[in-house]
Design a protein around this motif. Structure first.
Motif, mmCIF file in Angstrom:
data_model
loop_
_atom_site.group_PDB
_atom_site.id
_atom_site.type_symbol
_atom_site.label_atom_id
_atom_site.label_comp_id
_atom_site.label_asym_id
_atom_site.label_seq_id
_atom_site.Cartn_x
_atom_site.Cartn_y
_atom_site.Cartn_z
ATOM 1 N N VAL A 168 -6.949 -13.985 -7.510
ATOM 2 C CA VAL A 168 -7.559 -12.871 -8.254
ATOM 3 C C VAL A 168 -8.836 -13.231 -8.998
ATOM 4 O O VAL A 168 -9.484 -12.330 -9.556
ATOM 5 C CB VAL A 168 -6.551 -12.289 -9.282
ATOM 6 N N CYS A 195 -6.245 -4.741 -8.848
ATOM 7 C CA CYS A 195 -4.940 -4.785 -9.485
ATOM 8 C C CYS A 195 -5.092 -4.318 -10.932
ATOM 9 O O CYS A 195 -6.215 -4.141 -11.432
ATOM 10 C CB CYS A 195 -4.369 -6.201 -9.434
ATOM 11 N N SER A 196 -3.980 -4.112 -11.611
ATOM 12 C CA SER A 196 -4.035 -3.554 -12.960
ATOM 13 C C SER A 196 -4.774 -4.467 -13.932
ATOM 14 O O SER A 196 -5.452 -3.990 -14.841
ATOM 15 C CB SER A 196 -2.617 -3.275 -13.476
ATOM 16 N N PRO A 225 -4.616 0.384 -8.784
ATOM 17 C CA PRO A 225 -3.546 -0.270 -8.013
ATOM 18 C C PRO A 225 -2.622 0.685 -7.273
ATOM 19 O O PRO A 225 -2.176 0.375 -6.155
ATOM 20 C CB PRO A 225 -2.779 -1.041 -9.097
ATOM 21 N N ASN A 285 -4.534 2.582 -4.157
ATOM 22 C CA ASN A 285 -5.411 1.702 -3.389
ATOM 23 C C ASN A 285 -5.308 2.036 -1.898
ATOM 24 O O ASN A 285 -4.251 1.857 -1.292
ATOM 25 C CB ASN A 285 -4.991 0.248 -3.637
ATOM 26 N N THR A 289 -4.143 -0.948 0.300
ATOM 27 C CA THR A 289 -2.722 -1.263 0.146
ATOM 28 C C THR A 289 -1.855 -0.287 0.919
ATOM 29 O O THR A 289 -0.850 -0.676 1.537
ATOM 30 C CB THR A 289 -2.333 -1.243 -1.346
ATOM 31 N N PRO A 306 -1.112 -10.106 -7.716
ATOM 32 C CA PRO A 306 -2.426 -9.718 -7.168
ATOM 33 C C PRO A 306 -2.321 -8.408 -6.399
ATOM 34 O O PRO A 306 -1.229 -7.879 -6.177
ATOM 35 C CB PRO A 306 -2.774 -10.890 -6.231
ATOM 36 N N THR A 307 -3.455 -7.895 -5.979
ATOM 37 C CA THR A 307 -3.486 -6.649 -5.213
ATOM 38 C C THR A 307 -2.670 -6.761 -3.935
ATOM 39 O O THR A 307 -2.808 -7.726 -3.184
ATOM 40 C CB THR A 307 -4.937 -6.291 -4.868
ATOM 41 N N PRO A 311 2.828 -2.907 -8.909
ATOM 42 C CA PRO A 311 1.369 -2.881 -9.004
ATOM 43 C C PRO A 311 0.834 -2.108 -10.199
ATOM 44 O O PRO A 311 -0.313 -2.324 -10.610
ATOM 45 C CB PRO A 311 0.952 -2.203 -7.699
ATOM 46 N N SER A 333 -1.661 -6.971 -18.239
ATOM 47 C CA SER A 333 -2.631 -5.866 -18.210
ATOM 48 C C SER A 333 -2.506 -4.987 -19.444
ATOM 49 O O SER A 333 -3.506 -4.477 -19.959
ATOM 50 C CB SER A 333 -2.447 -5.036 -16.939
#
Length: 344
Positions: free
Chosen positions: A77, A125-126, A154, A157, A160, A274-275, A303, A309
């Protein structure tokens, strides 16, 4: 002779500033997100996998587990995290505050929709989206719009969702899309209603705006970095040590029961990934015997938010707003899991 009153010179609008911001956004996202994800989509389509679970092979020692997870996580990240801090600082010094207030400064639902739409191309990601969200809040963007932007990154996405379709099945991707959209709009609406913003008048240009762009940007970026990154690093290290207890991988350990739905929903809200890492995590745990109901709970909670976060945004939102986000995400995960149990 009567002397005419002097008038202050009219400052021309610096068009190069928003154009520079747009260039940084496009180049940064292309390098960090768009181009890598384009290739990853073909890998997902061919192999039905995007890699192994980031939770796999955890060491027995908490200290070793902490270091191992931190290394894997930050290697995944760091580019997006750096880009997030850069964009979060540049949005405060390059984009006219009047523009942001016009787009996302209202308490009306339209600002929330705008925040949601602007969050889609970020694909962060957050945690990586948190500095940008903090920068928007510093520019007096409404709490609902900023919250929608943060959660949309997130949860909605597009990359994703494509990975999820190829790896887990398109029914999982469809459920995630519908549930994610409801979560983003619903939680942002609750935040806006529960934490109303103060009336915002026309922005007053502070004295520091008259200083050179570079010095002002560095000052803003340093302040943003100090307010977000140290707590982020500490929280990731602590969660790395706790991952063994949060996510058991033993065969048949996570059954298709209400107990595990609730536990996985809570664990998903606490942990940081991570994403798109929720996809191999759920794939691995389902192969180990996890039921579909707790799997769905994880797919929407992992996510969306995490302890790091939330800590990164402790200065951007009132505590009430962050609690609404945390409880809203956990409750949504539980509700989705309960619905899956009921339909099973």
């Amino acid at each position: 002779m009567t002397q005419l009153p002097s008038h202050a010179p009219v400052t021309r609008f610096a068009w190069w500033k928003p154009l520079l911001f747009l260039a940084v956004v496009v180049i940064g996202l292309w390098y960090v997100k768009w181009q890598p994800y384009y290739g990853k989509a073909f890998t997902a389509a061919e192999t039905h996998s995007i890699g192994k679970s980031i939770l796999a092979n955890a060491a027995d020692s908490p200290w070793r587990a902490t270091l191992d997870y931190a290394m894997v996580y930050f290697l995944a990240v760091w580019k997006a995290a750096v880009l997030g801090v850069i964009l979060g600082s540049l949005v405060q010094v390059l984009i006219p505050r009047a523009w942001l207030l016009r787009l996302m400064g209202s308490s009306r639902f339209g600002s929330t929709l705008m925040g949601t739409g602007l969050g889609l191309p970020g694909m962060m990601c957050s945690c990586c989206a948190a500095p940008v969200t903090a920068g928007l809040r510093q520019s007096q963007v409404s709490s609902g719009a900023a919250m929608a932007f943060w959660l949309a990154n997130p949860l909605l996405n597009p990359a994703t969702l494509i990975f999820m379709g190829f790896v887990l099945g398109w029914h999982f991707a469809a459920i995630r899309l519908v549930a994610g959209l409801m979560m983003v709009l619903g939680i942002a609406w609750l935040v806006q209603r529960s934490v109303p913003d103060q009336a915002v008048t026309a922005p007053v240009i502070p004295a520091r705006d008259e200083q050179p762009f570079l010095s002002r940007w560095l000052r803003v970026m340093w302040r943003l970095f100090c307010n977000t990154i140290p707590l982020y690093i500490i929280a990731v290290l602590l969660l790395g040590a706790a991952r063994v207890w949060l996510f058991p991988h033993a065969d048949g350990a996570v059954g298709n029961t209400l107990f595990w739905v609730m536990l996985m929903a809570i664990a998903g809200c606490l942990f940081v990934i991570p994403t798109a890492a929720e996809i191999p995590i759920v794939q691995t745990m389902m192969l180990a015997g996890m039921g579909i109901a707790p799997a769905l709970a994880l797919l929407v909670t992992l996510p969306a938010v995490s302890v790091p976060s939330l800590l990164m945004l402790h200065r951007a939102f009132p505590a009430r707003a962050l609690w609404i986000a945390l409880i809203g995400v956990a409750g949504s995960g539980m509700l989705l899991g309960v619905l899956a149990l009921w339909l099973a």
